[in-house]
Design a protein around this motif. Structure first.
Motif, PDB file in Angstrom:
ATOM      1  N   ASN A  14      39.057  59.366  34.239  1.00 37.71           N
ATOM      2  CA  ASN A  14      38.767  59.167  35.655  1.00 37.71           C
ATOM      3  C   ASN A  14      38.471  57.714  35.984  1.00 37.71           C
ATOM      4  OD1 ASN A  14      39.119  61.841  36.262  1.00 37.71           O
ATOM      5  ND2 ASN A  14      36.965  62.362  36.028  1.00 37.71           N
ATOM      6  N   SER A  15      38.135  56.927  34.993  1.00 36.10           N
ATOM      7  CA  SER A  15      37.813  55.531  35.264  1.00 36.10           C
ATOM      8  C   SER A  15      39.045  54.631  35.160  1.00 36.10           C
ATOM      9  CB  SER A  15      36.716  55.046  34.309  1.00 36.10           C
ATOM     10  OG  SER A  15      37.238  54.976  32.993  1.00 36.10           O
ATOM     11  N   SER A  16      40.239  55.223  35.009  1.00 35.72           N
ATOM     12  CA  SER A  16      41.439  54.409  34.877  1.00 35.72           C
ATOM     13  C   SER A  16      41.710  53.664  36.177  1.00 35.72           C
ATOM     14  CB  SER A  16      42.641  55.268  34.479  1.00 35.72           C
ATOM     15  OG  SER A  16      43.227  55.850  35.610  1.00 35.72           O
ATOM     16  N   TYR A  17      42.496  52.604  36.065  1.00 33.36           N
ATOM     17  CA  TYR A  17      42.797  51.777  37.222  1.00 33.36           C
ATOM     18  C   TYR A  17      43.484  52.571  38.332  1.00 33.36           C
ATOM     19  CZ  TYR A  17      47.733  51.639  36.003  1.00 33.36           C
ATOM     20  OH  TYR A  17      49.024  51.991  35.756  1.00 33.36           O
ATOM     21  N   VAL A  18      44.204  53.623  37.982  1.00 37.09           N
ATOM     22  CA  VAL A  18      44.933  54.409  38.981  1.00 37.09           C
ATOM     23  C   VAL A  18      43.978  54.968  40.027  1.00 37.09           C
ATOM     24  CG1 VAL A  18      46.368  56.458  39.321  1.00 37.09           C
ATOM     25  CG2 VAL A  18      46.753  54.987  37.345  1.00 37.09           C
ATOM     26  N   ASN A  19      42.812  55.343  39.615  1.00 36.83           N
ATOM     27  CA  ASN A  19      41.836  55.905  40.545  1.00 36.83           C
ATOM     28  C   ASN A  19      41.107  54.838  41.355  1.00 36.83           C
ATOM     29  OD1 ASN A  19      42.371  58.543  39.719  1.00 36.83           O
ATOM     30  ND2 ASN A  19      40.962  58.354  38.000  1.00 36.83           N
ATOM     31  N   ARG A  20      41.210  53.581  40.949  1.00 42.54           N
ATOM     32  CA  ARG A  20      40.497  52.509  41.649  1.00 42.54           C
ATOM     33  C   ARG A  20      41.384  51.743  42.617  1.00 42.54           C
ATOM     34  NH1 ARG A  20      38.193  51.993  36.377  1.00 42.54           N
ATOM     35  NH2 ARG A  20      39.648  50.376  35.858  1.00 42.54           N
ATOM     36  N   ILE A  21      42.699  51.836  42.481  1.00 43.87           N
ATOM     37  CA  ILE A  21      43.603  51.089  43.347  1.00 43.87           C
ATOM     38  C   ILE A  21      44.003  51.974  44.514  1.00 43.87           C
ATOM     39  CG2 ILE A  21      45.800  49.889  43.504  1.00 43.87           C
ATOM     40  CD1 ILE A  21      45.589  49.193  40.581  1.00 43.87           C
ATOM     41  N   LYS A  22      43.783  51.459  45.725  1.00 39.81           N
ATOM     42  CA  LYS A  22      44.076  52.210  46.944  1.00 39.81           C
ATOM     43  C   LYS A  22      45.572  52.148  47.250  1.00 39.81           C
ATOM     44  CE  LYS A  22      39.540  51.031  48.679  1.00 39.81           C
ATOM     45  NZ  LYS A  22      38.800  50.139  49.548  1.00 39.81           N
ATOM     46  N   PRO A  23      46.074  53.127  47.996  1.00 39.02           N
ATOM     47  CA  PRO A  23      47.506  53.152  48.322  1.00 39.02           C
ATOM     48  C   PRO A  23      48.022  51.863  48.978  1.00 39.02           C
ATOM     49  CG  PRO A  23      46.506  55.244  48.899  1.00 39.02           C
ATOM     50  CD  PRO A  23      45.382  54.318  48.484  1.00 39.02           C
ATOM     51  N   GLU A  24      47.239  51.272  49.854  1.00 37.65           N
ATOM     52  CA  GLU A  24      47.681  50.024  50.497  1.00 37.65           C
ATOM     53  C   GLU A  24      47.736  48.869  49.490  1.00 37.65           C
ATOM     54  OE1 GLU A  24      43.240  50.507  51.417  1.00 37.65           O
ATOM     55  OE2 GLU A  24      44.985  51.804  51.515  1.00 37.65           O
ATOM     56  N   GLN A  25      46.861  48.906  48.484  1.00 37.07           N
ATOM     57  CA  GLN A  25      46.907  47.894  47.432  1.00 37.07           C
ATOM     58  C   GLN A  25      48.130  48.104  46.538  1.00 37.07           C
ATOM     59  OE1 GLN A  25      42.925  48.833  46.065  1.00 37.07           O
ATOM     60  NE2 GLN A  25      42.175  46.818  46.711  1.00 37.07           N
ATOM     61  N   ILE A  26      48.473  49.350  46.279  1.00 33.77           N
ATOM     62  CA  ILE A  26      49.669  49.644  45.488  1.00 33.77           C
ATOM     63  C   ILE A  26      50.906  49.152  46.222  1.00 33.77           C
ATOM     64  CG2 ILE A  26      51.131  51.518  44.615  1.00 33.77           C
ATOM     65  CD1 ILE A  26      48.542  52.977  43.837  1.00 33.77           C
ATOM     66  N   SER A  27      50.942  49.342  47.530  1.00 30.69           N
ATOM     67  CA  SER A  27      52.076  48.840  48.325  1.00 30.69           C
ATOM     68  C   SER A  27      52.205  47.330  48.190  1.00 30.69           C
ATOM     69  CB  SER A  27      51.907  49.210  49.797  1.00 30.69           C
ATOM     70  OG  SER A  27      52.006  50.592  49.967  1.00 30.69           O
ATOM     71  N   ALA A  28      51.078  46.636  48.248  1.00 35.98           N
ATOM     72  CA  ALA A  28      51.091  45.180  48.102  1.00 35.98           C
ATOM     73  C   ALA A  28      51.527  44.778  46.691  1.00 35.98           C
ATOM     74  CB  ALA A  28      49.715  44.601  48.424  1.00 35.98           C
ATOM     75  N   LEU A  29      51.076  45.519  45.682  1.00 38.78           N
ATOM     76  CA  LEU A  29      51.488  45.239  44.309  1.00 38.78           C
ATOM     77  C   LEU A  29      52.991  45.479  44.143  1.00 38.78           C
ATOM     78  CD1 LEU A  29      48.512  46.807  42.314  1.00 38.78           C
ATOM     79  CD2 LEU A  29      49.147  44.387  42.379  1.00 38.78           C
ATOM     80  N   GLN A  31      55.262  45.160  46.435  1.00 43.66           N
ATOM     81  CA  GLN A  31      55.945  44.032  47.093  1.00 43.66           C
ATOM     82  C   GLN A  31      55.970  42.813  46.186  1.00 43.66           C
ATOM     83  OE1 GLN A  31      54.024  43.417  50.874  1.00 43.66           O
ATOM     84  NE2 GLN A  31      54.918  45.258  51.770  1.00 43.66           N
ATOM     85  N   GLU A  32      54.863  42.547  45.534  1.00 42.98           N
ATOM     86  CA  GLU A  32      54.791  41.406  44.616  1.00 42.98           C
ATOM     87  C   GLU A  32      55.695  41.647  43.407  1.00 42.98           C
ATOM     88  OE1 GLU A  32      53.718  37.614  43.553  1.00 42.98           O
ATOM     89  OE2 GLU A  32      53.269  38.657  45.417  1.00 42.98           O
ATOM     90  N   PHE A  33      55.710  42.868  42.892  1.00 39.15           N
ATOM     91  CA  PHE A  33      56.543  43.204  41.742  1.00 39.15           C
ATOM     92  C   PHE A  33      58.026  43.044  42.081  1.00 39.15           C
ATOM     93  CE2 PHE A  33      58.837  46.112  38.927  1.00 39.15           C
ATOM     94  CZ  PHE A  33      58.362  45.713  37.691  1.00 39.15           C
ATOM     95  N   ALA A  34      58.399  43.340  43.317  1.00 35.84           N
ATOM     96  CA  ALA A  34      59.789  43.181  43.739  1.00 35.84           C
ATOM     97  C   ALA A  34      60.219  41.712  43.664  1.00 35.84           C
ATOM     98  CB  ALA A  34      59.976  43.715  45.158  1.00 35.84           C
ATOM     99  N   LYS A  35      59.263  40.810  43.844  1.00 35.47           N
ATOM    100  CA  LYS A  35      59.559  39.369  43.778  1.00 35.47           C
ATOM    101  C   LYS A  35      59.503  38.840  42.353  1.00 35.47           C
ATOM    102  CE  LYS A  35      56.535  38.692  47.323  1.00 35.47           C
ATOM    103  NZ  LYS A  35      55.549  37.888  48.041  1.00 35.47           N
ATOM    104  N   VAL A  36      58.481  39.285  41.610  1.00 32.62           N
ATOM    105  CA  VAL A  36      58.219  38.747  40.269  1.00 32.62           C
ATOM    106  C   VAL A  36      57.851  39.893  39.344  1.00 32.62           C
ATOM    107  CG1 VAL A  36      56.197  37.675  39.168  1.00 32.62           C
ATOM    108  CG2 VAL A  36      57.580  36.360  40.685  1.00 32.62           C
TER     109      VAL A  36
END
Length: 82
Positions: A14-29, A31-36
């Protein structure tokens, strides 16, 4: 004893990063991954700070996302490594 080990394992999951990153943050990540596809340490630090996330969480997300991307592309795990 076995019961406490099972609870601890469940809590660790339950303490994994998946549970700490919000959907809007995943969207931003995404977008960044698409570039780099890989981040240098400085870029990682800046991205984590901008998103108000722990660097380890961003790094773990990037590692997992890169593995998914490589699989989608049909690339080996060692692709791009020196």
């Amino acid at each position: 004893m076995l019961q406490s080990q099972n609870n601890r394992t469940s809590n660790e999951k339950n303490s994994s990063y998946v549970n700490r990153i919000k959907p809007e943050q995943i969207s931003a990540l995404e977008q960044e991954f698409a570039k780099v596809k890989t981040l240098h340490n400085t870029d990682l630090e800046l991205l984590a700070a901008e998103m108000n996330l722990d660097e380890k969480d961003v790094q773990a997300w990037y590692v997992d996302r890169l593995a998914i991307w490589k699989k989608e592309q049909g690339l080996s795990d060692g692709f791009g490594q020196l």
